[in-house]
Design a protein around this motif. Structure first.
Motif, PDB file in Angstrom:
ATOM      1  N   PRO B   6      23.003 -11.385  -7.198  1.00  0.00           N
ATOM      2  CA  PRO B   6      23.165 -10.238  -6.021  1.00  0.00           C
ATOM      3  C   PRO B   6      23.837  -9.178  -6.282  1.00  0.00           C
ATOM      4  O   PRO B   6      25.109  -9.213  -7.029  1.00  0.00           O
ATOM      5  CB  PRO B   6      23.466 -10.832  -4.789  1.00  0.00           C
ATOM      6  CG  PRO B   6      23.823 -12.586  -5.073  1.00  0.00           C
ATOM      7  CD  PRO B   6      23.888 -12.391  -6.458  1.00  0.00           C
ATOM      8  N   LEU B   7      23.220  -7.919  -6.052  1.00  0.00           N
ATOM      9  CA  LEU B   7      24.212  -6.517  -5.989  1.00  0.00           C
ATOM     10  C   LEU B   7      25.136  -6.596  -5.086  1.00  0.00           C
ATOM     11  O   LEU B   7      25.261  -7.247  -3.949  1.00  0.00           O
ATOM     12  CB  LEU B   7      23.067  -5.422  -5.681  1.00  0.00           C
ATOM     13  CG  LEU B   7      22.020  -5.437  -6.930  1.00  0.00           C
ATOM     14  CD1 LEU B   7      20.854  -4.703  -6.292  1.00  0.00           C
ATOM     15  CD2 LEU B   7      22.671  -4.767  -8.077  1.00  0.00           C
ATOM     16  N   PRO B   8      26.221  -5.563  -5.164  1.00  0.00           N
ATOM     17  CA  PRO B   8      26.907  -5.520  -3.862  1.00  0.00           C
ATOM     18  C   PRO B   8      26.474  -5.299  -2.721  1.00  0.00           C
ATOM     19  O   PRO B   8      25.711  -4.179  -2.488  1.00  0.00           O
ATOM     20  CB  PRO B   8      27.961  -4.490  -4.549  1.00  0.00           C
ATOM     21  CG  PRO B   8      27.557  -3.978  -5.873  1.00  0.00           C
ATOM     22  CD  PRO B   8      26.492  -4.738  -6.222  1.00  0.00           C
ATOM     23  N   GLY B   9      26.998  -5.759  -1.754  1.00  0.00           N
ATOM     24  CA  GLY B   9      26.452  -5.656  -0.339  1.00  0.00           C
ATOM     25  C   GLY B   9      25.174  -6.564  -0.156  1.00  0.00           C
ATOM     26  O   GLY B   9      24.692  -6.472   0.992  1.00  0.00           O
ATOM     27  N   GLN B  10      24.931  -7.168  -1.153  1.00  0.00           N
ATOM     28  CA  GLN B  10      23.692  -8.155  -0.891  1.00  0.00           C
ATOM     29  C   GLN B  10      24.109  -9.608  -1.155  1.00  0.00           C
ATOM     30  O   GLN B  10      23.284 -10.223  -1.664  1.00  0.00           O
ATOM     31  CB  GLN B  10      22.294  -7.617  -1.658  1.00  0.00           C
ATOM     32  CG  GLN B  10      21.904  -6.275  -0.942  1.00  0.00           C
ATOM     33  CD  GLN B  10      20.683  -6.094  -1.689  1.00  0.00           C
ATOM     34  OE1 GLN B  10      20.085  -6.859  -2.752  1.00  0.00           O
ATOM     35  NE2 GLN B  10      20.014  -5.229  -1.012  1.00  0.00           N
ATOM     36  N   THR B  11      25.329  -9.739  -1.385  1.00  0.00           N
ATOM     37  CA  THR B  11      25.538 -11.339  -1.561  1.00  0.00           C
ATOM     38  C   THR B  11      25.431 -12.087  -0.127  1.00  0.00           C
ATOM     39  O   THR B  11      25.088 -11.510   0.888  1.00  0.00           O
ATOM     40  CB  THR B  11      27.269 -11.361  -1.884  1.00  0.00           C
ATOM     41  OG1 THR B  11      27.889 -10.577  -0.880  1.00  0.00           O
ATOM     42  CG2 THR B  11      27.462 -10.848  -3.295  1.00  0.00           C
ATOM     43  N   ILE B  12      25.375 -13.442  -0.329  1.00  0.00           N
ATOM     44  CA  ILE B  12      24.997 -14.229   0.624  1.00  0.00           C
ATOM     45  C   ILE B  12      25.850 -14.039   1.590  1.00  0.00           C
ATOM     46  O   ILE B  12      27.272 -14.104   1.507  1.00  0.00           O
ATOM     47  CB  ILE B  12      24.719 -15.600   0.390  1.00  0.00           C
ATOM     48  CG1 ILE B  12      23.673 -15.578  -0.699  1.00  0.00           C
ATOM     49  CG2 ILE B  12      24.858 -16.413   1.610  1.00  0.00           C
ATOM     50  CD1 ILE B  12      23.255 -17.260  -1.075  1.00  0.00           C
TER      51      ILE B  12
END
Lengths: 567, 325
Positions: B6-12
């Motif tokens: 995941p990209l930063p800000g889109q982690t679980i």
């Protein structure tokens, strides 16, 4: 490292009611990267659409942003002046709205409306804009775009209008396209076409998509990143497949377990078999009892309802004045509803499935063919007593929970009405019966004194079911009875229907456009298209070995149907 | 397939459960008392200041109509020619008219005729219009065609013109009809030309209601067509009918005054605002002693305004869609 295209942090949106602010979005956050598809999923009232509308500053009525930031392309756009925001809207962020029927001006040619959006965003003018409009419509997948551009919205079908709206949303080549439930008003097969097209189009153009949907299956199939919202808050977000396979938050877990398209096949068919077994047994006993009493005559047969060559022709005004055109809504439909089981009639809008339901209910007279109930042709029941006896045994539950109860009647009166009409019981006995019915549909008896406007859609549908059961019918016709409900509520109602069937030995005729729910409730399936039955088989056969091309198309169109889940 | 890192800000991200406690779907809020449609409308009406203004005015008007003796001891038909056209004074607030009648007393006693005509006409029009409209809309086909065309014919005749023709004919055959005869004649004539409007409103409302699913549901339990019409269709179509009735009440009062002004409405023996305004005509021409015109006209205006305001408030409460934003 790419920069995020859209970054929402701690967004607060409230609606002003009198002197009070009622929060609709409470601290929502999400991130969209260029070219990505991100989906916001949630039930109605979860704040998903409000969040999306806050981004383009199109909050309805008294809504306003009360806190947090929306950073688009490196700029915080919550504090921009109106003029600057208007410059972003359309040219940088496009919108595909929800309802294709009300989002085009009916008095203006479609081409002109798209041209307006081109000119408003300064993309093109005059002749150049006209040319661009045709290109855009072609790109959105409208055949014969040049002549279509000169047509009015009413000359378009629902799917075509949605394509025109997509063309409009993408007209200025925005960096982000917000698609707010873009296909929920369309038939499943059209929905799939439109979404497929939208996907290829945005991939080709490198446009990021923020997809708002209530359908988890659809979101998982189309998006890279998933944001689950509940009561104005983000409860879970992460990669789509990961959430689907391993949901952490109890709400996401609940959503996933309720989604009909995602439910485990083995489990549902096993549950269904148990329900059927118990129901068929009870139904047989009840039928034997009724025949012994000899109320209606007839005999206990395997099939409680049998439709033979049903045909309905409507006369539509047309041609010369005073002339009419024959429209065959239902064409030679035959089926048997086995006692204690569920037969589903599946088809898209205009397939004639509801017309069949109305004929079985004796609300509409067939042009030819017959409906037999326990071996007796219902059109021969012309004497009042026999007719009332028939009415007692077949009851409907309709689609729209907002229109199926008289708004002036309290819940008590609504459920009492059938008992009163059939002069059953004293006041005391009726009240006891109503309490019992409410209990059966899992509503507290305090609901009795309420009015329909005070209940939610799911609760009203429960009341409608209780009312249908008041006369102890053998057959219940469910005409799109769960279609208007949120997935969670839908799952609850389906469970309720299954429980009631097992307990009371009911036979259901289940009319629906949604093949996904069929597996949870039906035993036999009739697939209808343009008034004709195209396929007729058991549920397992239809799902595992569809014989007809059309059935296969319907199955393919179930959003998220192709996603394999571990459980 | 997307990149699995995941990209930063889109982690679980999983929200803490205590922040958003999960509610049971399908709970019923039983804290507030149950509210039907009428009760809700009343609540809305109660919070509208326009309603209260009109209500206070109407209460006063009704007291005047029912007990005129409470407000004045002077007989409105007692002429003192010596005081003809005398202006307002402390003893005679509204002065005297040409005949030497006390204007205040005439305004007070005149209220009865105006309000009676308005209310009776409204009742006639509502009953006839609601029934014809409901039957036309509900049964459809030739019944609808017959009723609608007849209504169209009456609708096409201008109210005042039609009333002039009818009333002048009536005056020839039934000239000496007294107070109640006079009132009744005006009421009937206004009702004859007023009912088609209500028929249209009721028919439209019924057409909308009859297509709703609960009508089919009632048929499916074996309810007859007629019981469906009375139990479900008509009660649900009442809101627009009531709104139209309240608003048109003011219109009928004006129409009565107009007819009386023209000399064909209420007979001159009946004390009414329309007749008094007619009698004040000559003063309007000369431009002197305008109080003779002003007071009955003012009373008429206030009464009509009160009914119109009430109609507005009722519309806001019953039909939120029609509300001006």
């Amino acid at each position: 490292m790419t920069q995020p295209l859209l970054q929402i942090t701690d967004l607060q949106v409230a609606f002003r009611a009198g002197k009070q602010d009622i929060p609709a979005v409470r601290g929502a956050g999400l991130t969209v990267y260029p070219g990505q598809t991100v989906a916001i999923v949630g039930e109605s009232g979860s704040g998903k659409s409000t969040t999306a509308h806050a981004i383009i500053d199109l909050l309805p009525g008294t809504g306003h942003v009360t806190g947090g930031s929306i950073v688009f392309d490196g700029r915080d756009i919550t504090h921009l002046k109106r003029r600057e925001r208007e410059a972003i809207r359309g040219s940088q962020i496009g919108l595909v709205p929800q309802d294709p029927m009300s989002n085009l001006n009916p008095l203006v040619r479609v081409g002109k409306q798209i041209k307006e959006s081109l000119e408003a965003n300064g993309v093109a003018r005059g002749k150049a804009a006209d040319k661009r409009v045709v290109e855009l419509l072609e790109e959105a997948g409208l055949p014969d775009a040049a002549s279509r551009a000169r047509q009015f919205p009413h000359e378009y079908s629902g799917g075509m209008r949605q394509r025109a709206l997509i063309a409009m949303g993408l007209a200025a080549r925005p960096k982000l396209l917000i698609a707010d439930e873009p296909t929920s008003a369309l038939d499943v097969t059209v929905q799939k076409q439109i979404l497929d097209h939208l996907e290829t189009l945005t991939t080709d153009l490198g446009v990021a998509v923020l997809l708002i949907t209530h359908d988890l299956g659809l979101a998982a199939e189309r998006a890279d990143h998933l944001v689950v919202m509940y009561k104005g808050q983000v409860v879970e977000s992460g990669p789509a497949l990961q959430i689907l396979k391993n949901p952490q938050h109890p709400y996401s877990q609940r959503l996933i377990s309720s989604a009909p398209s995602l439910a485990s096949q083995r489990l549902t068919s096993q549950l269904r078999a148990e329900v059927r077994e118990s129901s068929v047994k009870t139904a047989g006993e009840i039928a034997a009892e009724i025949v012994a009493e000899g109320e209606l005559g007839g005999e206990v047969t395997d099939a409680v309802v049998e439709a033979k060559n049903l045909t309905k022709v409507f006369k539509l005004p047309g041609g010369a004045p005073g002339r009419s055109i024959d429209f065959t809504a239902v064409d030679d439909v035959s089926f048997r509803l086995r006692r204690g089981t569920t037969t589903a009639i599946v088809g898209e809008s205009g397939s004639g499935k509801s017309t069949v339901a109305r004929m079985v209910l004796d609300l509409l007279e067939p042009t030819s063919g017959s409906v037999e109930f326990d071996g007796i042709d219902i059109t021969t029941l012309r004497d009042k007593k026999q007719q009332l006896a028939f009415r007692r045994r077949v009851q409907p539950v309709f689609q729209n929970p907002y229109a199926s109860l008289d708004p002036m009647y309290s819940i008590y009166r609504s459920i009492e009405e059938p008992l009163r009409t059939h002069k059953i019981g004293s006041d005391k006995e009726r009240e006891a019966k109503i309490r019992d019915l409410l209990d059966k549909v899992s509503l507290p008896s305090a609901v009795m004194r309420r009015f329909p406007s005070e209940l939610s859609g799911g609760q009203r549908q429960r009341v409608a079911i209780a009312r249908a059961l008041a006369l102890d019918p053998e057959v219940v016709i469910l005409d799109e009875a769960v279609s208007a409900l949120d997935v969670l509520v839908q799952a609850q109602i389906l469970t309720l229907l299954n429980d009631l069937q097992a307990e009371l030995g009911l036979s259901y005729l289940f009319i629906t456009h949604d093949l996904a729910v069929v597996r949870q409730i039906a035993d036999d399936v009739l697939v209808m298209q343009n008034g004709k039955v195209v396929e007729q088989a058991t549920v397992t056969e239809v799902f595992d070995r569809p014989r007809e091309e059309y059935t296969r198309k319907l199955l393919d169109a179930i959003p998220g149907g192709s996603i394999e889940l571990a459980s | 397939m997307p990149d699995m890192t995941p990209l930063p800000g889109q982690t679980i991200y999983v929200a803490p459960t205590d922040g958003t406690p999960l509610e049971e779907t399908g709970t019923v809020d039983t804290s507030a008392p149950p509210e039907g449609q009428w009760k809700e409308a009343w609540k809305q009406l109660r919070s509208n200041w326009i309603f209260w203004v009109s209500a206070v005015l109407l209460v006063i008007i009704f007291i005047v109509v029912l007990f005129p003796g409470l407000f004045t001891d002077i007989n409105p038909r007692q002429a003192q020619l010596s005081r003809s056209l005398e202006g307002p004074s402390a003893d005679h607030w509204f002065g005297f008219d040409r005949q030497g009648y006390d204007v205040f007393s005439r305004v007070v006693y005149g209220a009865r005729a105006s309000v009676t005509v308005g209310i009776l006409t409204m009742l006639f029009v509502t009953v006839v219009g609601l029934l014809t409209g409901a039957v036309a809309g509900f049964y459809g086909k030739w019944v609808d065609t017959a009723i609608s065309r007849v209504a169209d014919i009456f609708f096409a005749i201008p109210l005042i013109l039609g009333a002039i023709v009818l009333l002048s004919t009536l005056n020839n055959v039934w000239s000496n009809r007294g107070y109640w005869g006079g009132v009744l004649a005006v009421v009937l004539v206004l009702a004859v030309f007023g009912w088609p409007q209500m028929t249209r409103i009721a028919r439209g409302a019924v057409l909308e209601i009859k297509s709703l699913e609960f009508i089919d549901a009632a048929r499916a339990i074996g309810a007859t067509k007629r019981s469906n019409l009375w139990r479900h269709v008509i009660p649900n179509s009442l809101a627009p009918v009531i709104v139209t009735a309240t608003v048109s009440l003011g219109v009928y009062i004006v129409a009565e005054a107009t007819l009386s002004f023209l000399g064909i409405g209420l007979p001159p023996s009946v004390v009414s605002w329309g007749n008094d305004i007619a009698a004040a005509q000559s003063q309007v021409r000369s431009g002197n002693n305008l109080h003779v015109l002003f007071f009955p006209a003012g009373a008429l205006a206030i009464t009509v305004l009160s009914f119109m305001l009430l109609g507005d408030a009722v519309r806001d409460a019953l039909d939120p869609k029609a509300k001006k934003s």
